[in-house]
Design an enzyme around this catalytic site. Sequence first.
Site, short mmCIF file in Angstrom:
data_model
loop_
_atom_site.label_atom_id
_atom_site.label_comp_id
_atom_site.label_asym_id
_atom_site.label_seq_id
_atom_site.Cartn_x
_atom_site.Cartn_y
_atom_site.Cartn_z
N ASP A 102 -3.67 2.59 2.34
CA ASP A 102 -3.17 1.62 3.14
C ASP A 102 -3.36 1.54 4.59
OD1 ASP A 102 -1.89 0.64 0.75
OD2 ASP A 102 -0.11 1.53 1.25
N1 URA Z 1 0.09 4.68 -2.39
C1 URA Z 1 0.70 3.69 -1.36
O1 URA Z 1 1.84 3.20 -1.52
N2 URA Z 1 0.06 3.74 -0.33
C2 URA Z 1 -1.60 4.27 -0.31
O2 URA Z 1 -2.22 4.03 0.90
C3 URA Z 1 -1.60 5.20 -1.20
C4 URA Z 1 -0.88 5.28 -2.06
#
Ligand code: URA
Length: 234
Positions: A102
């Site tokens: 993310d």
């Molecule tokens: N899980 C999440 O919630 N975000 C990420 O970036 C990776 C795994």
Amino acid sequence: MRLDKYLSLCRGCTRSQGKAFLKKGLVTVNQETEKRPERRIDPGKDQVALAGEILSYQEHVYLMFHKPAGCVTAVHDREHRTVMDYLPKEGRRGLFPVGRLDLDTEGLLLLTDDGELCHRLLAPGRHVEKTYYAVLERPVSREDQEAFREGLDIGEKRRTLPASLSLLERPDQAMVTVVEGKFHQIKRMFQARKNRVVYLKRIRMGGISLDESLKPGEWRELTEEEIERLRSLC
Ligand code: URA
């Protein structure tokens, strides 16, 4: 193979950059300075060095990147900096991220131009382990640990596969290892436990740990051993 072509394959540079290295006398073939771009070499036999560093030809490039927050896991983006913006222009050709983090997640992101390995690592049935360090809004409990182990309902058809949640010294911090890669998976797992992730960092994937010497935004090539470890998973 022509020497200028070999340089561009090993270094990810253009042929004209390779020629410039040659012109400056930075290239040796079998310990002797060579300035001719058309010089033919045998990659299996001849030892080519650039500025004293012996080059080895790899068909593909494999990088470990310490993704900073605010950087998008994409090759192009209109709004934010992408992972590509952190790499030298001449070394970006054909590279793409292996999976996604993310925008606000930090940590280990692998980049490669090896489509087949990437595809295999991300295949849902492969169950490649990914470990995250998470800071939560509220303390994490033994019940959470049990719930992660059993699998959680995060609003998908099936519950998540068993995940390991390790409690750390501080009650609002934890390590989580999952074998899937669902969208916002870690955040949704904690949400299912009425908690909220306030900081997330991936520290390990497929047996490769984030190099602690890499600061956010920095990258390095994977070692031969690390590449082998990835291949052995497939
Ligand atoms: N899980 C999440 O919630 N975000 C990420 O970036 C990776 C795994």
